[in-house]
Design a protein around this motif. Structure first.
Motif, short mmCIF file in Angstrom:
data_model
loop_
_atom_site.label_atom_id
_atom_site.label_comp_id
_atom_site.label_asym_id
_atom_site.label_seq_id
_atom_site.Cartn_x
_atom_site.Cartn_y
_atom_site.Cartn_z
N ALA A 149 0.86 -1.43 -0.01
CA ALA A 149 -0.07 -0.08 -0.16
C ALA A 149 0.89 1.29 0.18
O ALA A 149 0.56 2.34 -0.68
CB ALA A 149 -0.87 0.02 1.07
N LEU A 150 1.78 1.26 0.68
CA LEU A 150 2.79 2.45 0.79
C LEU A 150 3.50 2.86 -0.50
O LEU A 150 3.62 3.82 -1.13
CB LEU A 150 3.94 2.13 1.81
N ILE A 151 4.13 1.81 -1.14
CA ILE A 151 4.57 1.88 -2.40
C ILE A 151 3.79 2.40 -3.53
O ILE A 151 3.82 3.15 -4.24
CB ILE A 151 5.30 0.58 -3.14
N GLY A 152 2.41 1.59 -3.43
CA GLY A 152 1.26 2.14 -4.18
C GLY A 152 0.85 3.67 -4.20
O GLY A 152 0.22 4.38 -5.03
N ALA A 153 1.00 4.05 -3.03
CA ALA A 153 0.79 5.39 -2.68
C ALA A 153 1.62 6.45 -2.94
O ALA A 153 1.57 7.74 -3.10
CB ALA A 153 0.59 5.62 -1.12
N ALA A 303 2.26 14.27 3.73
CA ALA A 303 2.38 12.99 4.52
C ALA A 303 0.66 12.56 4.61
O ALA A 303 0.00 11.35 4.51
CB ALA A 303 2.86 12.85 5.67
N ALA A 304 -0.20 13.48 4.94
CA ALA A 304 -1.60 13.08 5.22
C ALA A 304 -2.09 12.75 3.79
O ALA A 304 -3.10 11.85 3.72
CB ALA A 304 -2.08 14.50 5.70
N VAL A 305 -1.80 13.21 2.75
CA VAL A 305 -2.01 12.64 1.25
C VAL A 305 -2.00 11.35 1.31
O VAL A 305 -2.41 10.34 0.86
CB VAL A 305 -1.74 13.67 0.21
N ARG A 306 -0.51 11.00 1.52
CA ARG A 306 -0.14 9.65 1.32
C ARG A 306 -0.63 8.64 2.39
O ARG A 306 -0.93 7.68 1.82
CB ARG A 306 1.45 9.63 1.72
N THR A 310 -2.88 5.49 1.19
CA THR A 310 -2.58 4.27 1.94
C THR A 310 -3.77 3.49 2.34
O THR A 310 -3.89 2.22 2.23
CB THR A 310 -1.35 4.23 2.89
N LEU A 311 -4.59 4.19 3.14
CA LEU A 311 -5.85 3.63 3.62
C LEU A 311 -6.87 3.31 2.44
O LEU A 311 -7.49 2.15 2.53
CB LEU A 311 -6.43 4.41 4.48
N ASP A 312 -6.63 4.08 1.32
CA ASP A 312 -7.56 3.43 -0.04
C ASP A 312 -7.16 2.35 -0.56
O ASP A 312 -7.97 1.39 -0.59
CB ASP A 312 -7.53 4.66 -0.99
N ILE A 313 -5.87 2.02 -0.48
CA ILE A 313 -5.27 0.78 -0.91
C ILE A 313 -5.51 -0.33 -0.06
O ILE A 313 -5.93 -1.36 -0.37
CB ILE A 313 -3.71 1.01 -1.34
N LEU A 314 -5.22 -0.27 1.29
CA LEU A 314 -5.51 -1.15 2.25
C LEU A 314 -7.23 -1.62 2.13
O LEU A 314 -7.44 -2.68 2.25
CB LEU A 314 -5.10 -0.73 3.58
N THR A 315 -7.96 -0.57 1.95
CA THR A 315 -9.40 -0.88 1.94
C THR A 315 -9.70 -1.77 0.75
O THR A 315 -10.54 -2.96 0.70
CB THR A 315 -10.20 0.53 2.01
#
Length: 471
Positions: A149-153, A303-306, A310-315
């Protein structure tokens, strides 16, 4: 998606050859691009990531001039493991009781973790000098989905040290991100050599790439080393000056063998606005069977955007921490006395056992940096190449098979961590040396001189005998 390929060793250190790679080290390039006077970087250093590749394919791919495999052929082979080194210890009874008490919870945590888990993670990092807010925390069921998720963000290409944790490259592969290995300095693993990092960034950009993200680990798997603060500072300054965001994997920071004698500097301490920190609780706080990892984001608008991405991808992945596991993880992150005592005792035990295993490896004529953390060491059996060749072992895949069979425990070869297939490197776990039963393991943890226990002494003797045969 475009396929992601591993690349050859990154550029030489300024003023001489790369100390970790030898005289033939060259900077990485986009897959299939040739450097003047060198064969294809891909062909030069085929990593052989998947066990589902055949030996014939590997041999063919390493021949000069062999055409590079098409990208779509490389999206699948990510099932090669290996798992993190086995701690060789039973679950802390208090944690097991906490998990059992929460076992009736019917629902998972929300994406990124619930407020109790995130507050516990915030407090954990706050006690280590990394201050932040609950809103800057995200949790996932293990480091792999969290890192994905972090790499995807983040956009752009990914850089990482060579060698690196086995789980890193598959995440970039699955996302189709170009990824580049950078050699580490002679002193340690886990961080890139600053000069090689600058050279790699320059070459990637010259070939049309967009390097944007650097993964590193100050306390490293697979090398079991702790990076000196001055090298961490140099590597981070080089990365930030080149516009790279840093993901610092600090899974192993609580496994340092001699914490009072070791200075550990987190990249987030020196570059607070440019670093995301992650930690998998399986490092020191919880068993791997209860998957949970947490990330700490900087307190900035970017960082708030990232964090939101990240939450979008985890979801989208459905990567939610199980409710009972989250309850136990929050308890562990709170570090009550029992948890702190287990961490201290486990580190003290590994100090003795890993040092004994290291002496056995050196006694055979092999090379290995002294283990400073974790429950493993990374050995280079290159000096034993002739003897190993007599046994039919000529590369790290064959070395893995040979030592796994002889030791009766996993011994993943260096090719799984991004090292060259032809290099005779291997990660050796020390957890299996602590005992074969929970009773023996508990006894190893409790005594002041574990090396004098019969079961530990027998295990170390057997370990040393395998390497003595190679002299």
């Amino acid at each position: 998606m475009q396929g992601t390929e591993d690349t050859g060793p990154a550029g030489e250190r300024a003023g001489g050859q790369d100390p970790a790679r030898g005289p033939e080290g060259v900077a990485p390039a986009q897959d299939g691009v040739r450097q003047p006077g060198n064969r294809s970087v891909r062909a030069q250093n085929e990593p052989a990531h998947g066990q589902d590749r055949t030996r014939a394919q590997d041999d063919q791919a390493r021949r000069p001039g062999h055409p590079v495999a098409q990208p779509h052929e490389d999206h699948g082979p990510v099932r090669y493991g290996p798992p993190a080194p086995d701690p060789g210890l039973p679950v802390l009874p208090e944690l097991a009781a906490v998990l059992a008490a929460a076992s009736a919870r019917p629902r998972p945590e929300p994406p990124g973790g619930g407020p109790v888990l995130r507050e516990a993670a915030r407090g954990y990092w706050d006690r280590r000098g990394l201050h932040g807010t609950v809103g800057g925390i995200a949790a996932a069921p293990g480091s792999q989905p969290l890192l994905l998720a972090l790499i995807g963000a983040h956009g752009g290409d990914v850089l990482m040290p060579r060698p690196c944790p086995a789980a890193w490259m598959p995440q970039a592969r699955l996302l189709g991100r170009p990824a580049y290995h950078v050699p580490t300095p002679a002193e340690c693993g886990g961080i890139p050599d600053p000069y090689a990092l600058l050279e790699t960034v320059r070459r990637v950009r010259a070939e049309g790439g967009r390097p944007k993200l650097l993964l590193l680990s100050v306390v490293d798997d697979p090398t079991a080393t702790v990076a000196p603060p001055e090298l961490v500072r140099e590597a981070c300054e080089a990365a930030v000056d080149e516009g790279l965001h840093i993901i610092s994997d600090e899974t192993w920071r609580d496994t340092v063998h001699r914490p009072r004698d070791t200075v550990l500097l987190s990249p987030a301490e020196m570059c607070p606005d440019d670093v995301t920190v992650i930690a998998d609780l399986s490092g020191a706080l919880a068993p791997a069977a209860w998957p949970v990892a947490v990330a700490r984001f900087a307190d900035t608008p970017r960082a708030a955007v990232r964090h939101a991405r990240t939450l979008d991808i985890l979801t989208a992945l459905g990567a939610l921490v199980a409710g009972p596991v989250a309850h136990a993880a929050a308890h562990a992150l709170g570090e009550p006395d029992s948890v702190r005592d287990r961490i201290w005792r486990a580190a003290a035990l590994q100090t003795e056992v890993a040092a004994a295993a290291h002496r056995a490896v050196l006694g055979s004529g092999a090379l290995a940096r002294p283990p400073q953390a974790g429950r493993h060491l990374y050995a280079d059996l290159g000096p034993l190449r002739s003897r190993l060749a007599d046994l039919g072992v000529t590369d790290s895949m064959e070395l893995e098979e040979y030592l796994t069979d002889r030791l009766g425990a996993p011994a993943p070869g260096g090719h799984r961590f991004g090292d060259e297939l032809g290099a005779l490197r291997v990660r050796l776990g020390t957890g299996p040396l602590l005992g074969a039963t929970p009773q023996q393991q508990t006894e190893s943890l409790a005594v002041a001189k574990p090396l004098e226990l019969p079961h530990v002494a027998r295990a170390l003797d057997g370990f040393a005998a395998v390497f003595a045969e190679l002299r």
